[in-house]
Design a protein around this motif. Structure first.
Motif, mmCIF file in Angstrom:
data_model
loop_
_atom_site.group_PDB
_atom_site.id
_atom_site.type_symbol
_atom_site.label_atom_id
_atom_site.label_comp_id
_atom_site.label_asym_id
_atom_site.label_seq_id
_atom_site.Cartn_x
_atom_site.Cartn_y
_atom_site.Cartn_z
ATOM 1 N N ALA A 191 48.476 39.442 36.753
ATOM 2 C CA ALA A 191 49.420 39.058 35.718
ATOM 3 C C ALA A 191 49.102 37.644 35.274
ATOM 4 O O ALA A 191 48.517 36.858 36.014
ATOM 5 C CB ALA A 191 50.864 39.147 36.231
ATOM 6 N N GLU A 192 49.489 37.342 34.051
ATOM 7 C CA GLU A 192 49.292 35.987 33.542
ATOM 8 C C GLU A 192 50.260 35.048 34.256
ATOM 9 O O GLU A 192 51.458 35.323 34.366
ATOM 10 C CB GLU A 192 49.567 35.968 32.042
ATOM 11 N N LEU A 193 49.744 33.936 34.757
ATOM 12 C CA LEU A 193 50.574 32.949 35.433
ATOM 13 C C LEU A 193 50.475 31.611 34.709
ATOM 14 O O LEU A 193 49.429 31.280 34.146
ATOM 15 C CB LEU A 193 50.132 32.767 36.886
ATOM 16 N N PRO A 194 51.540 30.830 34.736
ATOM 17 C CA PRO A 194 51.464 29.503 34.117
ATOM 18 C C PRO A 194 50.392 28.665 34.795
ATOM 19 O O PRO A 194 50.313 28.599 36.017
ATOM 20 C CB PRO A 194 52.870 28.922 34.366
ATOM 21 N N THR A 195 49.540 28.023 33.998
ATOM 22 C CA THR A 195 48.469 27.216 34.569
ATOM 23 C C THR A 195 48.976 25.812 34.852
ATOM 24 O O THR A 195 49.737 25.243 34.084
ATOM 25 C CB THR A 195 47.266 27.162 33.615
ATOM 26 N N ASP A 196 48.578 25.286 35.983
ATOM 27 C CA ASP A 196 48.981 23.943 36.390
ATOM 28 C C ASP A 196 47.748 23.256 36.949
ATOM 29 O O ASP A 196 47.435 23.365 38.121
ATOM 30 C CB ASP A 196 50.100 24.018 37.435
ATOM 31 N N LYS A 197 47.003 22.564 36.120
ATOM 32 C CA LYS A 197 45.769 21.928 36.566
ATOM 33 C C LYS A 197 46.093 20.909 37.646
ATOM 34 O O LYS A 197 47.122 20.239 37.564
ATOM 35 C CB LYS A 197 45.053 21.257 35.378
ATOM 36 N N PRO A 198 45.230 20.780 38.683
ATOM 37 C CA PRO A 198 43.887 21.314 38.749
ATOM 38 C C PRO A 198 43.768 22.713 39.309
ATOM 39 O O PRO A 198 42.658 23.160 39.564
ATOM 40 C CB PRO A 198 43.170 20.321 39.673
ATOM 41 N N ALA A 199 44.860 23.450 39.553
ATOM 42 C CA ALA A 199 44.716 24.817 40.061
ATOM 43 C C ALA A 199 44.020 25.690 39.046
ATOM 44 O O ALA A 199 43.144 26.477 39.372
ATOM 45 C CB ALA A 199 46.087 25.391 40.405
ATOM 46 N N GLY A 200 44.399 25.587 37.786
ATOM 47 C CA GLY A 200 43.670 26.253 36.727
ATOM 48 C C GLY A 200 43.650 27.749 36.811
ATOM 49 O O GLY A 200 42.598 28.345 36.899
ATOM 50 N N LEU A 201 44.793 28.425 36.813
ATOM 51 C CA LEU A 201 44.860 29.886 36.869
ATOM 52 C C LEU A 201 45.751 30.357 35.739
ATOM 53 O O LEU A 201 46.907 30.009 35.670
ATOM 54 C CB LEU A 201 45.435 30.344 38.209
ATOM 55 N N GLY A 202 45.210 31.193 34.824
ATOM 56 C CA GLY A 202 45.991 31.667 33.697
ATOM 57 C C GLY A 202 45.433 32.943 33.153
ATOM 58 O O GLY A 202 45.042 33.846 33.877
ATOM 59 N N ILE A 203 45.366 33.022 31.811
ATOM 60 C CA ILE A 203 44.920 34.244 31.158
ATOM 61 C C ILE A 203 43.471 34.543 31.487
ATOM 62 O O ILE A 203 43.072 35.700 31.589
ATOM 63 C CB ILE A 203 45.118 34.108 29.631
ATOM 64 N N GLY A 204 42.651 33.515 31.653
ATOM 65 C CA GLY A 204 41.223 33.731 31.886
ATOM 66 C C GLY A 204 40.952 34.619 33.081
ATOM 67 O O GLY A 204 40.130 35.541 33.021
ATOM 68 N N VAL A 205 41.639 34.385 34.194
ATOM 69 C CA VAL A 205 41.414 35.197 35.383
ATOM 70 C C VAL A 205 41.931 36.616 35.169
ATOM 71 O O VAL A 205 41.334 37.586 35.647
ATOM 72 C CB VAL A 205 42.087 34.551 36.610
ATOM 73 N N LEU A 206 43.025 36.771 34.431
ATOM 74 C CA LEU A 206 43.524 38.101 34.110
ATOM 75 C C LEU A 206 42.485 38.902 33.340
ATOM 76 O O LEU A 206 42.196 40.060 33.660
ATOM 77 C CB LEU A 206 44.826 37.981 33.303
ATOM 78 N N LEU A 207 41.893 38.283 32.320
ATOM 79 C CA LEU A 207 40.875 38.978 31.525
ATOM 80 C C LEU A 207 39.634 39.261 32.365
ATOM 81 O O LEU A 207 39.025 40.333 32.256
ATOM 82 C CB LEU A 207 40.511 38.134 30.302
ATOM 83 N N THR A 208 39.240 38.300 33.189
ATOM 84 C CA THR A 208 38.063 38.504 34.036
ATOM 85 C C THR A 208 38.294 39.644 35.019
ATOM 86 O O THR A 208 37.422 40.497 35.220
ATOM 87 C CB THR A 208 37.736 37.215 34.802
ATOM 88 N N HIS A 209 39.464 39.673 35.635
ATOM 89 C CA HIS A 209 39.772 40.733 36.585
ATOM 90 C C HIS A 209 39.731 42.098 35.900
ATOM 91 O O HIS A 209 39.182 43.064 36.448
ATOM 92 C CB HIS A 209 41.149 40.485 37.189
ATOM 93 N N ALA A 210 40.308 42.205 34.703
ATOM 94 C CA ALA A 210 40.310 43.481 33.990
ATOM 95 C C ALA A 210 38.893 43.913 33.628
ATOM 96 O O ALA A 210 38.526 45.079 33.746
ATOM 97 C CB ALA A 210 41.167 43.363 32.725
ATOM 98 N N THR A 211 38.080 42.950 33.184
ATOM 99 C CA THR A 211 36.700 43.283 32.805
ATOM 100 C C THR A 211 35.893 43.730 34.010
ATOM 101 O O THR A 211 35.180 44.751 33.962
ATOM 102 C CB THR A 211 36.033 42.063 32.152
ATOM 103 N N LEU A 212 35.966 42.984 35.112
ATOM 104 C CA LEU A 212 35.202 43.345 36.306
ATOM 105 C C LEU A 212 35.646 44.676 36.880
ATOM 106 O O LEU A 212 34.832 45.458 37.377
ATOM 107 C CB LEU A 212 35.333 42.244 37.353
#
Length: 413
Positions: A363-384
């Motif tokens: 799921a999309e999570l709010p990004t809070d740098k430097p953790a850096g987790l958001g839409i990008g990982v969601l899209l990557t997970h779906a693609t992989l």
């Protein structure tokens, strides 16, 4: 034993039929051993009739395993044969007074599990009627001795035996049902997560289409301004270098919008794996001049493969997250094992929360740098996931976050 399916599931019914066939052989072996032991004690048993009944049941079991019947029809015929054989065995050994009459519950239980509906009700009524008839039509109880105390003790022993056998069957059936239910619940939970992720991806696609339409005009305007500035300040070396970088970034944005308009990147041609990967990483590094990419790629070119075009945006998403969270430094290592590509992307700083690690890619999570987790990982997970691979995020003990990307490769033939 095997799964307990719905009547419409032919594959599972075939497995259930095979399980019942094996169970029937086990019970036949127990019956033969029991009759052999009792005959040695002097019991007056009608052994020819009992043997003929067991032979007929064994023949039916063998025939149904190879008969040209549907799994459901063969399963029902086997349960009917079990009921008839048990009726004959009990009738020949004392009727309703024989404790093994409780085994009528076995066929009824399997009918209710494997063929619910009219057949289960019909077999239940037939077993009840057969049990009731055995009160009146049966051979004498084959007692060894004539006193009532011995008969009662024998009856109690038989009750214990049938209880033990019934308890064993019920334990096996219920345990298997509980296991199947837990597996189906887990499968439903995974399906709900996938559906939720797909709905989010569709919503993102609609928003991306609207953003592409909204960005096209200002992007063209910025491109024209950058070209005019570059032409008017061609003698200023420092400014010309910055303007060249701006033009390259704008060109990359135009290419991305054009690919979005086409519906994605064109299909990739087969090429050596690691040189292609190095070329793509160099292109990404060009767009991130402030980031130092430390890469460790094998010296060999690797197999010739045609990677799916959607793989590269998925890789870039992880690199972008690492660059934004890693303080200007990203480490990447590539290995190839048994036709499986593994990429390890590390940013030396940052940390993911337990919630982010648990929901990464789901799921999309709010990004809070430097953790850096958001839409990008969601899209990557779906693609992989679509490509048969996976992505995993972990916090390193020494600090920083590691993203492990695993992709099975199909060699070009």
């Amino acid at each position: 034993m095997t799964a307990f399916p719905s009547p419409s599931d032919s594959a599972n019914l075939a497995r259930a039929l095979a399980g019942l066939t094996r169970l029937r052989w086990v019970l036949l072996a127990i019956a033969v051993l029991t009759l052999t032991a009792l005959s040695q004690t002097g019991w007056q048993l009608p052994l020819p009739e009992l043997g003929a009944t067991l032979v007929l049941l064994a023949s039916a079991n063998l025939l149904l395993a190879h008969a040209p019947l549907t799994p459901l029809a063969a399963l029902r015929a086997g349960l009917v044969a079990d009921t008839l054989a048990l009726s004959a065995l009990v009738a020949l050994t004392g009727g309703a007074a024989n404790p093994i009459a409780s085994l009528f519950l076995g066929p009824v239980l399997f009918a209710a599990l494997l063929s619910p509906g009219w057949f289960a009700w019909g077999l239940s009524l037939a077993a009840t009627a057969a049990y009731g008839a055995l009160f009146y039509w049966h051979a004498p109880w084959p007692l060894l001795g004539g006193d009532a105390a011995y008969a009662f003790h024998l009856h109690l022993t038989g009750m214990w035996f049938t209880f033990a056998l019934s308890a064993l069957l019920i334990a096996i059936v219920v345990a298997r049902l509980a296991h199947d239910l837990s597996e189906r619940e887990a499968a439903l939970a995974r399906a709900r997560e996938i559906q939720l992720r797909n709905e989010q991806l569709v919503a993102l696609g609609v928003q991306a289409a609207g953003a592409a339409h909204a960005l096209s005009t200002p992007l063209n305007t910025l491109t024209l301004l950058a070209d005019e500035l570059a032409a008017g300040h061609c003698h200023d070396a420092a400014l010309s270098e910055d303007l060249a970088l701006m033009q390259a970034q704008l060109a990359s944005c135009r290419d991305a919008l054009a690919a979005l308009k086409r519906g994605g990147e064109p299909a990739s041609e087969a090429a050596p794996l690691f040189p292609t990967l190095a070329e793509r990483l160099a292109a990404w590094a060009t767009l991130r001049p402030q980031v130092r990419l430390e890469q460790q790629l094998p010296c060999a070119p690797g197999p010739t493969v045609a990677l799916d075009a959607t793989f590269w945006p998925a890789l870039y998403n992880l690199l972008d997250n690492a660059a934004e969270a890693g303080g200007g430094r990203v480490e990447l290592a590539a290995t190839l094992t048994d036709a499986t590509l593994t990429l390890t992307i590390v940013n030396p700083s940052g940390r993911l929360s337990a919630e982010q690690l648990a929901r990464a890619g789901l799921a999309e999570l709010p990004t809070d740098k430097p953790a850096g987790l958001g839409i990008g990982v969601l899209l990557t997970h779906a693609t992989l996931s679509r490509l048969g691979g996976r992505v995993r995020l972990i916090n390193r003990p020494e600090g920083g976050v590691c993203a492990e990307l695993v992709l099975p490769l199909a060699k070009d033939t």
